[in-house]
Design a protein around this motif. Structure first.
Motif, mmCIF file in Angstrom:
data_model
loop_
_atom_site.group_PDB
_atom_site.id
_atom_site.type_symbol
_atom_site.label_atom_id
_atom_site.label_comp_id
_atom_site.label_asym_id
_atom_site.label_seq_id
_atom_site.Cartn_x
_atom_site.Cartn_y
_atom_site.Cartn_z
ATOM 1 N N LEU A 4 0.679 -1.439 -0.082
ATOM 2 C CA LEU A 4 -0.210 0.070 -0.206
ATOM 3 C C LEU A 4 0.614 0.874 -0.013
ATOM 4 O O LEU A 4 0.492 1.725 -0.495
ATOM 5 C CB LEU A 4 -0.632 -0.124 1.160
ATOM 6 N N TYR A 57 -5.697 4.332 -0.935
ATOM 7 C CA TYR A 57 -6.549 3.266 -0.839
ATOM 8 C C TYR A 57 -7.420 3.107 -1.379
ATOM 9 O O TYR A 57 -7.698 2.315 -2.067
ATOM 10 C CB TYR A 57 -6.127 3.745 0.889
ATOM 11 N N ILE A 86 -4.417 2.926 7.261
ATOM 12 C CA ILE A 86 -4.854 2.342 6.063
ATOM 13 C C ILE A 86 -5.835 4.336 6.381
ATOM 14 O O ILE A 86 -5.777 5.066 4.601
ATOM 15 C CB ILE A 86 -5.838 2.055 6.176
#
Length: 451
Positions: free
Chosen positions: A116, A127, A194
């Motif tokens: 990521l 994301y 995230i």
């Protein structure tokens, strides 16, 4: 060309519905590669059929949970279902199921976080963009699965296995707490990175990922060190017991060699006089000594090839030998097979209790004899452990002996809980039976383990 261009545009344009549809097969790939990883690390023995069932069920449920249950409930649901399926379908212990989930979650999360961040730094893709764009999501996911698969191949090649069978109860409790905290830590860091990957400095994110990796590897290293120490301690105890057996065997062989001439002369005396009755009595006594030597050769880790069973049997044998009780061993199977059909901890508890009772009963008799047999009956799909011993109290009630606090011995020396505990173990396992019988000479306990 226009068709290809249209397909490419579709795949590279954010489309959450299309991403979900195209991602369906990847749920099964995800379950498969993670299963290969944790079954290899934990050395989980299961059938190919069970593995296929596990992949299919968890793959379908993961797809449903991911697409129809909102976060964080979807994550929690996935944890619970994965744990239950590992335990029930793959037939593992509670601790192995928990560790399997921890391994899959930790390693997948670490690789996902790295990928990521790589996408964000190199392609400037956040994301949400990666997860909603079909092409990026497929490449992103395949990259993670490839990393997990390569790690699995490395572990398989270098035989990096963890054996939890020798862990003490205290270590299991500590490990359970450690693993639970590890899962919480991983989930927390994963979501922080995230949701705040766009605003958090790269240094902070790298530090978080590296600390996550460090936590994982230090935990595994600690587990391996503890496991290695326990295994070494058990091996040392086994070696000490076997060394004691070899000393006894050596002394007995030397005694037979030294007295062989006298033994033959004794036989000749009965033969010269034609005293058949005396010869039979002499032969019976001689045969008992020969059986004692034969039993010592059977009391070997190569014959009693399960370490836990060997330690219990060797300890009971030497205890009985010191107080003049003769134990005759008959082992006609691979004792490691027990582990596939019941907890070896529970089996050794039953073995220890039954052997203690047999020794105490035989000690009261003039003929102090115990027969122990392990065998496999393929025709009936069962294993048998039979313990027979001479006994003095012929009126013993074979039903009441399993009652709590009931004992034929003094209350000061016995709690009467041994056979009651055996019955509790039998109740927890639907493939176990224990038949208790007696005749004029022997009291008999027959444990049946069905498979």
């Amino acid at each position: 060309m226009e068709i290809l261009q249209t397909i490419w545009t579709t795949l590279t344009t954010p489309n959450e519905t299309l991403s979900a549809i195209l991602f369906f097969p990847f749920y099964f790939v995800d379950v498969l590669v993670n299963m290969l990883l944790f079954t290899t690390i934990l050395n989980i023995k299961t059938t190919r059929k069970r593995k296929i069932i596990y992949v299919i069920i968890l793959g379908i449920l993961a797809c449903i949970i991911r697409n129809f249950i909102p976060d964080p409930y979807s994550v929690l649901s996935n944890f619970v279902i994965m744990f239950a399926l590992i335990k029930v379908v793959l037939k593992t212990t509670f601790l192995k199921s928990l560790l399997a989930e921890f391994i899959g979650l930790s390693i997948s999360s670490v690789f996902e976080l790295f990928m990521l961040r790589l996408y964000f730094i190199v392609f400037k893709l956040p994301y949400d963009m990666v997860m909603t764009t079909p092409f990026y999501r497929i490449i992103f996911t395949l990259s993670i699965y490839l990393c997990v698969y390569l790690l699995y191949k490395m572990i398989h090649y270098f035989k990096f296995y963890i054996d939890l069978g020798n862990m003490t109860r205290k270590n299991k409790i500590l490990f359970f707490i450690n693993t639970s905290l590890g899962i919480v830590s991983i989930v927390t860091q994963f979501y922080l990175i995230i949701f705040y990957s766009d605003t958090m400095p790269t240094g902070i994110i790298i530090t978080s990922i590296l600390s996550l990796l460090a936590y994982f590897f230090i935990s595994i290293y600690s587990l391996l060190s503890t496991d290695k120490l326990n295994t070494t301690s058990q091996s040392l105890e086994e070696a000490q017991l076997y060394n004691k057996t070899l000393i006894l065997l050596h002394d007995n062989m030397r005694g037979f060699k030294h007295d062989f001439h006298n033994i033959v002369q004794g036989l000749g005396g009965y033969i010269d006089r034609g005293d058949l009755e005396g010869l039979q009595k002499y032969y019976k006594q001689l045969l008992q000594d020969c059986n004692r030597v034969n039993n010592l050769t059977a009391l070997s880790p190569s014959v009693i090839n399960n370490p836990a069973i060997y330690n219990v049997m060797a300890a009971k044998y030497h205890r009985a030998d010191e107080i003049g009780i003769q134990i005759n061993l008959g082992i006609f199977m691979d004792l490691n097979e027990f582990e596939n059909h019941m907890k070896i901890y529970e089996f050794t508890r039953i073995l220890g209790i039954l052997m203690d009772n047999a020794i105490e009963a035989a000690l009261e008799c003039n003929d102090k004899i115990i027969h122990v047999t392990f065998r496999k009956e393929d025709s009936r799909h069962r294993f048998l452990m039979v313990i027979e011993n001479t006994y003095l109290h012929k009126d013993i009630d074979t039903e009441r002996i399993f009652e709590k606090s009931y004992s034929t011995k003094s209350k000061k020396t016995n709690s009467g809980l041994g056979l009651w505990e055996v019955r509790q173990i039998l109740k927890r396992n639907n493939n176990l039976n224990l038949f208790t019988t007696k005749d004029s000479e022997y009291f008999r306990q027959q444990l049946e383990i069905y498979y």
